[in-house]
Motif scaffolding. Structure first.
Motif, PDB file in Angstrom:
ATOM      1  N   GLU B 350       1.785   3.162   1.076  1.00 12.04           N
ATOM      2  CA  GLU B 350       3.153   3.528   0.739  1.00 12.04           C
ATOM      3  C   GLU B 350       3.560   2.725  -0.493  1.00 12.04           C
ATOM      4  O   GLU B 350       3.931   1.557  -0.406  1.00 12.04           O
ATOM      5  N   ALA B 351       3.432   3.373  -1.626  1.00 11.13           N
ATOM      6  CA  ALA B 351       3.599   2.641  -2.880  1.00 11.13           C
ATOM      7  C   ALA B 351       3.854   3.603  -4.023  1.00 11.13           C
ATOM      8  O   ALA B 351       3.530   4.792  -3.937  1.00 11.13           O
ATOM      9  N   TRP B 373       3.295  -0.696  -6.682  1.00  9.29           N
ATOM     10  CA  TRP B 373       4.390  -1.463  -6.088  1.00  9.29           C
ATOM     11  C   TRP B 373       4.702  -0.879  -4.718  1.00  9.29           C
ATOM     12  O   TRP B 373       4.776   0.347  -4.554  1.00  9.29           O
ATOM     13  N   GLU B 374       4.910  -1.777  -3.783  1.00  7.05           N
ATOM     14  CA  GLU B 374       5.180  -1.324  -2.437  1.00  7.05           C
ATOM     15  C   GLU B 374       6.550  -0.649  -2.349  1.00  7.05           C
ATOM     16  O   GLU B 374       7.474  -1.008  -3.070  1.00  7.05           O
ATOM     17  N   VAL B 375       6.647   0.330  -1.464  1.00  4.24           N
ATOM     18  CA  VAL B 375       7.939   0.924  -1.115  1.00  4.24           C
ATOM     19  C   VAL B 375       7.988   1.004   0.396  1.00  4.24           C
ATOM     20  O   VAL B 375       7.081   0.546   1.083  1.00  4.24           O
ATOM     21  N   GLY B 376       9.046   1.602   0.923  1.00  4.23           N
ATOM     22  CA  GLY B 376       9.227   1.620   2.362  1.00  4.23           C
ATOM     23  C   GLY B 376       8.465   2.743   3.037  1.00  4.23           C
ATOM     24  O   GLY B 376       7.736   3.513   2.401  1.00  4.23           O
ATOM     25  N   PHE B 404      14.098   2.519  -2.882  1.00  8.86           N
ATOM     26  CA  PHE B 404      13.436   1.374  -3.509  1.00  8.86           C
ATOM     27  C   PHE B 404      13.562   1.501  -5.030  1.00  8.86           C
ATOM     28  O   PHE B 404      13.349   2.580  -5.584  1.00  8.86           O
TER      29      PHE B 404
END
Lengths: 823, 476
Positions: B350-351, B373-376, B404
């Motif tokens: 999840e990114a 980059w990580e997201v939710g 995000f």
């Protein structure tokens, strides 16, 4: 032993440790973490209910197991930042206080409650003296929070003690990225302003307002300081024995410095406290090609290191012995590892300021780029690990039964990659004297059975499995012809020499070693244990150039007796060469040029006709009674990638000028008439062999010398590329070398058939790696590594996976394995 | 859309498919699925004048979905005025085409200072809904033509491409809309059937093509920009289908209201395509999909002589390799100023993954991964915009119920905004420094203020447009 995988995957241990439970009760623990990021450690005195020095939680040296009775009243804890929720969570790792697990900081509320510390916490540090954790975030205002650690530990906790210490964004907007503590000072990166901020910590955890001199503006030197160039090969810590190849990386040429900005952009910090009286703060700069050094005693900037690229992460080793022989005294060196901001590769800098090579970027690979570690994917995190190592004078002797490729004792680098895998790099292996059963290996008779070939070298990926065969071709190479398979004998001849050529003996050039041929080499390939790649090479006569097949080519009228073939891919990048651009000398001299081959049937608009045109088109394509067609072969006179927007391209990228079909009496106009729609084509060599590997890279894939002439747009042979052994095509009666594969072809057989030689490179040593996605589950779960932290107290590596696994605790000594996960 | 699967099953469980259904209620958002900003800009702000909203009618509550044009100037006026009129002030049985007092809740700190009349309604309210027309159910996307004169919607319910001409001002629709007669109940004006292209019987293509799969997304561009020659007028429209095919329409309307013509359907692409994105200045669309790490690419070759013989072709796929494991991608956006860079919204991991479009990764088939980059949880839609000189990526995360925010230039996640129920499609109006979000689960439009980004602050929810209607209330 057959080694089919390049990387050893260590996901099973935890799965074996926690097999699926029987029964109908769902005992799964709800996930508490929400995008964990940074981790820090502290020790808790369970008897007194108070913090203890971190060393009080130390595991006795040499004992990788838990349950030390002397630690009965101590529990090791970790704090983990939560990005999504803006919190820090406490995790009980060891101790008698209760089962290891995530700690709820407010038992009055359902679910897990953690300490709220503001948006997007990015970095954290722990201060024992005040019992505080300090956290900075990239969110609103770049806030610095203090968290009373006891308030998040107690099992009857009723809310965390969190204090907003300072808004760092006042007056300028900043989003701090890193935090380090040295003595009673905190150091914070302020990327937006190019500064480091120093904040002092009071005994009670208070943080006075900083003075103007606490904001240190980092330099942007112009001109840049000179790069330190190596004139001789640096000292090499390397042990290669038992039959493995031994190739020394060549000296890299200095790189042209690259800047991603005009001013400094500090991103991550690393503390050099080898001399506690004169600590130095190292700063990774994501904009400038330098690593800043700050003398913390004077809080002034020292001369930066010019490493030619901006960096995003750093990791510094302790002094490590230069010799693989513990009895030898050849001094020590230190190394600074860094992640290249431009491509996420990893490089190493010589870091011993008493040495003239201080600051030099070191050669670490036998393949280009020589100054980058051979890691397949971009790096996200670095960490130096020192299990069982407390300096060069305190190394315990190795024990043969405890030594092996998967055991990590000494000094190593861990690299967390984009693909969710942690990879390990050798720096100093304290178990090396016990490795290798062969006579030429240091382990001799004491090594574990099966540990035959040993390859350990500083700054190189750690080989993670026992190996007993060097890199080789397996199965034996063979020719595929239209008449069938023809085996290549050990002397290069074959059983059907009238249709397939012989391979001639040759001397393996450069850094290549023999992988087939007896008694003399017939095939040479990369045999360096770290550079070799499991892949299949094909040598195809009149073969298709890789990635030139397309169903979307367009035929357009040309001038004179030519057609234009337009395609959407870059012909020069694919290595296409027209007859008009064949050089008059060199290995390609005399080449007839590539051909465009129309491989598809006539288009529907022609097949729907019932007239002379269709009849003529079917004649040209020689349609058989069975409905098959003969591909049309059009010689390429000129291959070009015109400037973008050239109207003649009709929206395509490349243009081939081709002549009338070979072997078919037809005009270009007839071809044009027969293919009024988009057409399926591919580009093939003509009277030459296309040599291509199944992977891409420096010496893989189709390694060709073709490049675009920036003036004319024509695809031409680049002399520099040719000089780098990027040959691409092989010819009868010539020796071929593309830097990854070398062989010598005999003369063309009298009844040559279309033939393809296949050689599969196998027995490549498998590297030690930890695939986070396969831990504890049969199904692969996605992983996204964000940070690595080595804890010297318990000699464990902690891996933070934001996606699924959360915080992983990794045992290093004995054999690398995940022993616990917290999420 | 994986996250909505269980909801679908729940909602369809009690459906009675034999009845004609209920006409859409005027001025009622019902599972908004897709958003687009108008081409027409406000000269004062430089921002879009209108926000187009496709109501999917996901729960089949009504017998049609709807398409709205929201007047962003009016919305801005209300936001700035802090209008917080309640729902009763906008009676649903009104005959007025525009609800002047649409419930608009603000979270503005200055709310208590607003001029409020005796009925509790602000005196400064102005119309927000510029126009509403009925369309089919289950619109899965929304694309505006480059000239800003047509909207295209992939209709999963009817398996067609619905097109809606827009009037010159941008706030009205010209699809021969009319209310149904003799139904005996209120209705909204509905677009005429002839504004559905690719539908059975409605195809004029000489190739006699039929759309068999369900449409999932649509993108459009100008024919002249992809090699159609300077003489070529009109637009191309690509519509992805869930059976691994992509349909090419040519819309050579030239100012009229002709229907886009379905000229080719190409197959061999991944099934479960989620979204598409047109590579700037190149006739190639990139596709995201579930169940494969492949980023498929479909190319358009326009026949300048006979456009009806134009083709789609497989432009070669690349693999989102080098991440773990890239087998579920949800959205794809090119960098607003550098077409060699693009962003992929991935669910595994999840990114947000930045890729170099023209570079290759570990293998020749891998696209080069630049950063991630990580997201939710449950990332769903992505938009990238430049605000005050800085490029930001915004990712809506349906399951995490958060937005995000990533500073692409700084290479870091800088904000996580909560307060949503089912964040789905998003569009950013960089000039207004606003982000508009379709909050699917509660059938509202959220307005997010991005102006604080340039001063180191965080985005905040500024307004909610529409009456909250949680999914649970559907069974009431």
């Amino acid at each position: 032993m057959r080694l089919r995988l390049r990387h050893l995957v260590l996901g099973l241990p935890l799965g074996l440790a926690f097999p699926a439970c029987g029964g109908n009760t769902n005992t799964a623990t709800p996930v508490a973490f929400d995008r964990p990021e940074d981790v820090s450690f502290f020790c808790w005195n369970t008897a007194a209910g108070e913090l203890a020095p971190l060393d009080d939680c130390a595991t006795p040296a040499g004992d990788p197991t838990e349950g030390n009775p002397e630690m009965a009243d101590r529990a090791l804890f970790a704090m983990v930042t939560q990005t999504t929720t803006g919190e820090i969570a406490a995790v009980r790792i060891t101790g008698e206080l209760g089962e290891p697990g995530v700690v709820d900081s407010d038992v009055r509320l359902p679910g897990f409650t953690f300490a709220a510390v503001g948006e997007v916490p990015s970095a954290m540090t722990y201060d024992f003296e005040s019992g505080s954790a300090f956290v900075v975030g990239r969110g609103v205002g770049g806030e610095l929070f203090r968290v009373g650690v006891p308030s998040i530990v107690n099992s009857d906790a009723q809310g965390a003690d969190v204090t907003l210490v300072k808004r760092l964004a006042d007056p300028d907007p900043v989003r701090p990225s890193a935090l380090a503590q040295v003595g009673r000072n905190l150091y914070v990166t302020l990327p937006e302003t190019g500064q480091i901020l120093r904040l002092s910590i009071g005994a009670d955890g208070s943080v006075p307002e900083p003075a103007a001199e606490d904001y240190l503006s980092l330099s942007a030197p112009d001109p840049l300081p000179a790069q330190v160039e190596l004139t001789t090969a640096p000292s090499v810590y390397r042990e290669v024995c038992g039959g493995a190849s031994n190739v020394t990386p060549p000296l890299p040429a200095p790189r042209t410095p690259v800047s991603l900005g005009a001013t400094a952009e500090p991103w991550e910090l690393e503390v050099d406290d080898l001399d506690p009286a004169a600590p130095v703060l190292l700063v990774a700069d994501r904009a400038l090609p330098i690593i800043h050094r700050i003398d913390l005693t004077t809080y002034t900037e020292l001369a930066p290191l010019n490493v030619a690229v901006p960096t995003r992460a750093l990791s510094l080793t302790p002094p490590v012995p230069n010799s693989t022989d513990p009895a030898a005294d050849e001094g020590t060196d230190r190394y600074l590892y860094a992640i290249d901001e431009t491509d996420r590769s990893v490089f190493v800098v010589h870091y011993d300021d008493a040495d003239p090579e201080f600051g030099a970027v070191l050669p670490v690979s036998v393949l280009e780029p020589f100054d980058r570690m051979d890691l397949p994917f971009g790096a996200r995190a670095l960490e130096t690990m020192t299990p069982g190592y407390d300096g060069p004078d305190s190394i315990a002797e190795c024990v043969g039964s405890e030594s092996g490729p998967a055991a990590v004792r000494g000094v190593f680098l861990a690299v967390g990659s984009n693909d969710g895998t942690v990879r390990f790099v050798d720096v100093y292996d304290a178990d090396l004297p016990c490795r290798g059963t062969s006579d030429d290996c240091p382990g001799g008779g004491s090594a574990t059975a099966g540990d035959e070939l040993v390859a350990i070298a500083r700054h190189h990926p750690r080989i993670g499995t026992q190996t007993d065969e060097p890199v080789t071709v397996d199965p034996d190479p063979e020719w595929q012809t239209t008449s069938g398979t023809v085996q290549v004998r050990g002397d290069g001849t074959n059983s059907s020499q009238s249709i397939a050529p012989n391979l001639l003996p040759l001397e393996c050039p450069g850094r290549l070693g023999s992988v087939y041929g007896d008694p003399e080499p017939l095939l040479c390939a990369v045999t360096d244990p770290w550079a070799a790649t499991s892949q299949t090479w094909t040598v195809a006569y009149d073969g298709t150039l890789p990635f030139t097949s397309t169903t979307g080519a367009s035929l357009q009228p040309g001038t004179d007796d030519t057609l234009l073939v337009l395609t959407g891919s870059d012909a020069c990048e694919r290595g296409v060469l027209g007859s008009g651009q064949v050089p008059t000398d060199g290995p390609l001299a005399g080449y007839a040029g590539d051909v465009v081959v129309i491989t598809a049937d006539l288009p529907p608009s022609i097949l729907a006709l019932d007239d002379d045109l269709r009849t003529r088109c079917e004649e040209i394509t020689a349609r058989t009674a069975g409905g098959d067609i003969t591909p049309l072969v059009l010689p390429i006179r000129e291959a070009a990638v015109p400037d973008e927007g050239d109207p003649s391209l009709l929206g395509n990228v490349s243009r081939f000028v081709v002549g009338p079909p070979l072997d078919v009496p037809a005009t270009v106009q007839e071809v044009l008439d027969c293919y009024p729609e988009l057409v399926e084509i591919e580009v093939r060599a003509q009277g030459a062999f296309v040599v291509s590997g199944s992977l891409v890279g420096a010496v893989q894939g189709f390694v060709h010398p073709i490049a675009r002439n920036t003036t004319t747009g024509l695809c031409e042979v680049d002399a520099d590329l040719l000089a780098e052994n990027r040959r691409g095509r092989a010819f009868f009666g010539q020796e071929f070398n593309n830097g990854g594969l070398a062989f010598s072809l005999g003369e063309a057989p009298p009844q040559l058939e279309v033939a393809t030689l296949t050689a599969q490179i196998r027995e490549v040593p498998i590297r030690l790696a930890l695939d986070v996605s396969s831990i504890g589950s049969a199904a692969s779960t996605p992983s996204l590594l964000v940070s690595l932290a080595y804890n010297d107290v318990d000699e464990r590596l902690y891996v933070v996976d934001q996606a699924v696994q959360g915080l992983l605790r990794v045992r290093l000594r004995g054999s690398v394995a995940v022993t616990q996960t917290f999420r | 859309m994986r996250s909505l699967g269980p909801i679908t099953a729940l909602l369809l469980f009690g459906c009675n498919f034999s009845q004609a259904g209920i006409n859409p209620t005027e001025n009622t958002l019902n599972f908004p699925m897709a958003l687009a900003l108008s081409d027409d800009v406000d000269p004062a702000t430089g921002g879009a004048r209108y926000l187009y909203v496709a109501n999917s009618n996901f729960d089949l509550r009504f017998n049609a979905g709807s398409l709205w044009a929201l007047d962003l100037d009016a919305m801005e006026d209300q936001v700035l005025a802090g209008n917080n009129a309640d729902a009763d002030a906008c009676p649903l049985d009104t005959d007025a085409p525009n609800c002047e007092l649409w419930p608009l809740e603000t979270f503005d700190d200055g709310a208590s200072d607003r001029p409020i009349d005796e009925s509790g309604v602000t005196n400064q309210s102005v119309p927000i809904i510029s126009q509403e027309v009925g369309i089919g159910s289950h619109a899965d996307g929304l694309a505006l033509s480059v000239r800003g004169d047509r909207l295209y919607l992939p209709m999963r319910g009817d398996r067609d491409l619905t097109f809606v001409p827009i009037d010159q001002g941008g706030g009205g629709f010209n699809c021969d809309q009319a209310t149904r007669e003799n139904e005996g109940e209120p209705d909204i004006p509905r677009c005429a059937d002839r504004f559905r292209a690719g539908h059975d019987g409605g195809v004029a293509s000489e190739r006699e093509l039929t759309i068999t799969g369900s449409p999932t997304d649509v993108v459009t561009g100008r024919i002249v920009d992809i090699g159609g020659g300077q003489e070529a007028a009109g637009d191309f429209v690509l519509m992805s289908l869930d059976d691994g095919r992509v349909a090419l329409f040519l819309d050579r309307h030239e100012g009229g209201d002709n229907s886009p013509e379905l000229v080719h359907i190409a197959d061999g692409f991944p099934t479960n395509v989620i979204t598409m994105a047109i590579e700037p200045s190149v006739g190639i669309a990139w596709m995201t999909s579930v169940g494969t790490s492949t980023l498929a690419r479909v190319g358009i070759s326009i026949d300048p002589v006979n456009p009806r013989r134009s083709f789609l072709y497989n432009a070669g796929s690349v693999r989102l390799g080098g991440v773990d494991d890239g087998e579920d991608t949800r959205d794809f956006v090119f960098h607003p100023t550098d077409p060699s860079r693009a962003f992929v919204l991935s669910r595994r991991p999840e990114a947000v993954v930045e890729i170099a479009v023209n570079r290759r990764g570990f293998t020749q088939s891998d696209v080069a991964v630049v950063d991630l980059w990580e997201v939710g949880a449950g990332p769903s839609r992505l938009d990238v915009a430049e605000i005050d000189g800085t490029t930001y990526a915004f990712a809506s995360c349906f399951d995490a119920q958060r937005l995000f925010v990533i500073d692409v230039d700084a290479g870091a996640l800088i904000g996580v905004l909560g307060g949503f129920s089912g964040p789905f499609d998003i569009v950013v109006d960089a000039a207004r420094e606003r982000l508009y979000m379709a909050d699917f689960s509660t059938s509202v439009i959220r307005v997010v203020d991005l102006s604080a980004l340039s001063t180191g602050g965080a985005p905040r929810i500024q307004a909610r447009f529409g009456e909250l209607r949680p999914i649970s209330s559907l069974t009431d």
